[in-house]
Design an enzyme around this catalytic site. Structure first.
Site, PDB file in Angstrom:
ATOM      1  CB  SER A  65       5.335  -1.858  11.918  1.00  0.00           C
ATOM      2  OG  SER A  65       4.869  -0.540  12.129  1.00  0.00           O
ATOM      3  N   GLY A  76       2.811  -1.222   4.291  1.00  0.00           N
ATOM      4  CA  GLY A  76       2.828   0.212   4.021  1.00  0.00           C
ATOM      5  C   GLY A  76       4.245   0.685   3.736  1.00  0.00           C
ATOM      6  N   GLY A  77       4.866   1.275   4.750  1.00  0.00           N
ATOM      7  CA  GLY A  77       6.184   1.903   4.591  1.00  0.00           C
ATOM      8  C   GLY A  77       7.205   1.046   3.850  1.00  0.00           C
ATOM      9  CG  HIS A  90      -5.742   1.756   5.213  1.00  0.00           C
ATOM     10  ND1 HIS A  90      -5.310   2.742   6.073  1.00  0.00           N
ATOM     11  CD2 HIS A  90      -4.711   0.891   5.074  1.00  0.00           C
ATOM     12  CE1 HIS A  90      -4.066   2.478   6.418  1.00  0.00           C
ATOM     13  NE2 HIS A  90      -3.669   1.368   5.829  1.00  0.00           N
ATOM     14  N   GLY A 146       2.392   2.121  10.748  1.00  0.00           N
ATOM     15  CA  GLY A 146       3.304   3.243  10.570  1.00  0.00           C
ATOM     16  C   GLY A 146       3.988   3.679  11.858  1.00  0.00           C
ATOM     17  CG  ASN A 205      -1.693   1.248   1.423  1.00  0.00           C
ATOM     18  OD1 ASN A 205      -1.797   2.062   0.496  1.00  0.00           O
ATOM     19  ND2 ASN A 205      -2.268   1.436   2.605  1.00  0.00           N
ATOM     20  CD1 TRP A 206       3.411   1.025  -3.008  1.00  0.00           C
ATOM     21  CD2 TRP A 206       3.409   2.287  -4.865  1.00  0.00           C
ATOM     22  NE1 TRP A 206       4.065   0.320  -3.988  1.00  0.00           N
ATOM     23  CE2 TRP A 206       4.073   1.071  -5.144  1.00  0.00           C
ATOM     24  CE3 TRP A 206       3.281   3.227  -5.887  1.00  0.00           C
ATOM     25  CZ2 TRP A 206       4.617   0.799  -6.404  1.00  0.00           C
ATOM     26  CZ3 TRP A 206       3.810   2.952  -7.137  1.00  0.00           C
ATOM     27  CH2 TRP A 206       4.473   1.755  -7.390  1.00  0.00           C
ATOM     28  CE  LYS A 207       0.151   3.409   4.791  1.00  0.00           C
ATOM     29  NZ  LYS A 207       0.036   3.546   6.216  1.00  0.00           N
ATOM     30  CD  GLU A 229      -2.906   5.512   6.778  1.00  0.00           C
ATOM     31  OE1 GLU A 229      -2.886   5.596   5.538  1.00  0.00           O
ATOM     32  OE2 GLU A 229      -1.964   5.011   7.432  1.00  0.00           O
ATOM     33  CD  GLU A 237      -3.456  -2.792   7.397  1.00  0.00           C
ATOM     34  OE1 GLU A 237      -2.346  -3.039   6.916  1.00  0.00           O
ATOM     35  OE2 GLU A 237      -4.086  -1.744   7.169  1.00  0.00           O
TER      36      GLU A 237
HETATM   37  C1  PEP Z   1      -0.757   0.020   6.095  1.00  0.00           C
HETATM   38  O1  PEP Z   1      -0.883   1.214   5.925  1.00  0.00           O
HETATM   39  O2  PEP Z   1      -1.617  -0.765   5.641  1.00  0.00           O
HETATM   40  C2  PEP Z   1       0.400  -0.445   6.849  1.00  0.00           C
HETATM   41  C3  PEP Z   1       0.396  -1.673   7.296  1.00  0.00           C
HETATM   42  O3  PEP Z   1       1.431   0.448   7.034  1.00  0.00           O
HETATM   43  P1  PEP Z   1       2.876   0.140   7.693  1.00  0.00           P
HETATM   44  O4  PEP Z   1       3.371  -1.142   7.084  1.00  0.00           O
HETATM   45  O5  PEP Z   1       3.710   1.322   7.316  1.00  0.00           O
HETATM   46  O6  PEP Z   1       2.647   0.001   9.161  1.00  0.00           O
END
Ligand code: PEP
Length: 249
Positions: free
Chosen positions: A212, A233-234, A95, A173, A9-11, A97, A167
């Site tokens: 994470s 994500g990251g 998600h 994040g 997920n590049w956001k 967010e 999640e």
């Molecule tokens: C996400 O946004 O779905 C996520 C899991 O982010 P991160 O891996 O950065 O925690």
């Protein structure tokens, strides 16, 4: 046997040049014969670019969000059919967010899930608890409620055609990962809850962990019996990290 899925997920990150470098590095770095399914979800404006780069690569792509409406006067929105027009296989729905920053509640998430699936996309349905909910022992109740809203709108068989991503919001994040045991406990709860209604659906649905995930914890997480991959994500923005997670499956 459920095939491991690792989805990035590049956001709201990327640029044409960065995307090109990242996608080409993923394409060329993915080991031949890897059994893990890989997908990336770029910002919507870059989906055509990613489609062109990934065509015939075996790597899938998807959207990060969609409108609950099919078309019309909804400025700034993107419909399921638009995502399909650019050959998206997946779309992330609900998600945390979107839930916390854009006020998406369980009912709206359920509506989006139904619209996505009806159009032919595979929803990646995100569920997860806040830190205070975990600390007050409400994790299962929160996730149960998030799932029930979708089950009520779409029916249990529809869950078998989708992907669930657990999640924990406190792990997204933040660098704090749920331990493999903590994550497994919730994944098992989700599967047992589904099994109570339809054993075949529970056995079939892939439940990803997100929060994470990094190269150094992916293998341990993915080795748990009810964890079928990750929503990343990251670490999905760095080809080396993402590839290492893909190869951990
Ligand atoms: C996400 O946004 O779905 C996520 C899991 O982010 P991160 O891996 O950065 O925690």
């Amino acid at each position: 046997m459920r095939q491991t899925l690792v989805a990035g997920n590049w956001k709201m990150n990327g640029s044409r040049s960065k995307n090109q470098q990242l996608v080409n590095a993923i394409k060329s770095g993915l080991r031949e014969g890897t059994t893990t399914e890989v997908a990336v979800c770029p910002p919507a404006i870059y989906i055509p670019q990613v489609m062109a780069l990934l065509q015939d690569s075996g790597i899938h792509w998807g959207g990060q969000n969609l409108s609950q409406y099919t078309e019309g006067a909804y400025t700034g929105e993107i419909s399921a059919s638009m995502l399909l027009d650019y050959a998206c296989r997946y779309v992330i729905v609900g998600h945390s967010e979107r839930r916390s920053l854009y006020g998406e509640d369980d009912a709206l998430v359920a509506e989006k899930f139904v619209v996505a699936q009806r159009a032919g996309l595979v929803p990646i349905l995100c569920v997860g608890e806040l830190l205070e909910e975990r600390e007050s022992g409400e994790t299962e109740a929160v996730i149960g409620k998030q799932l029930d809203a979708v089950i009520e709108a779409a029916g249990v068989p529809a869950i078998g055609e989708a992907v669930i991503a657990y999640e924990p919001v406190w792990a997204i994040g933040t660098g704090k990962t749920a331990s493999p045991e903590q994550a497994q406990e919730v994944h098992a709860y989700i599967r047992e809850k589904l099994a109570a209604q339809d054993a075949a659906v529970a056995e079939k649905v892939r439940i990803l962990y997100g929060g994470s995930v990094k190269p150094d914890n992916a293998a341990e997480l993915f080795a748990m019996p009810d964890i079928d991959g990750g929503l990343i994500g990251g670490a999905s923005l760095d080809a080396e990290s993402f590839l290492s997670i893909c190869h951990a499956g």
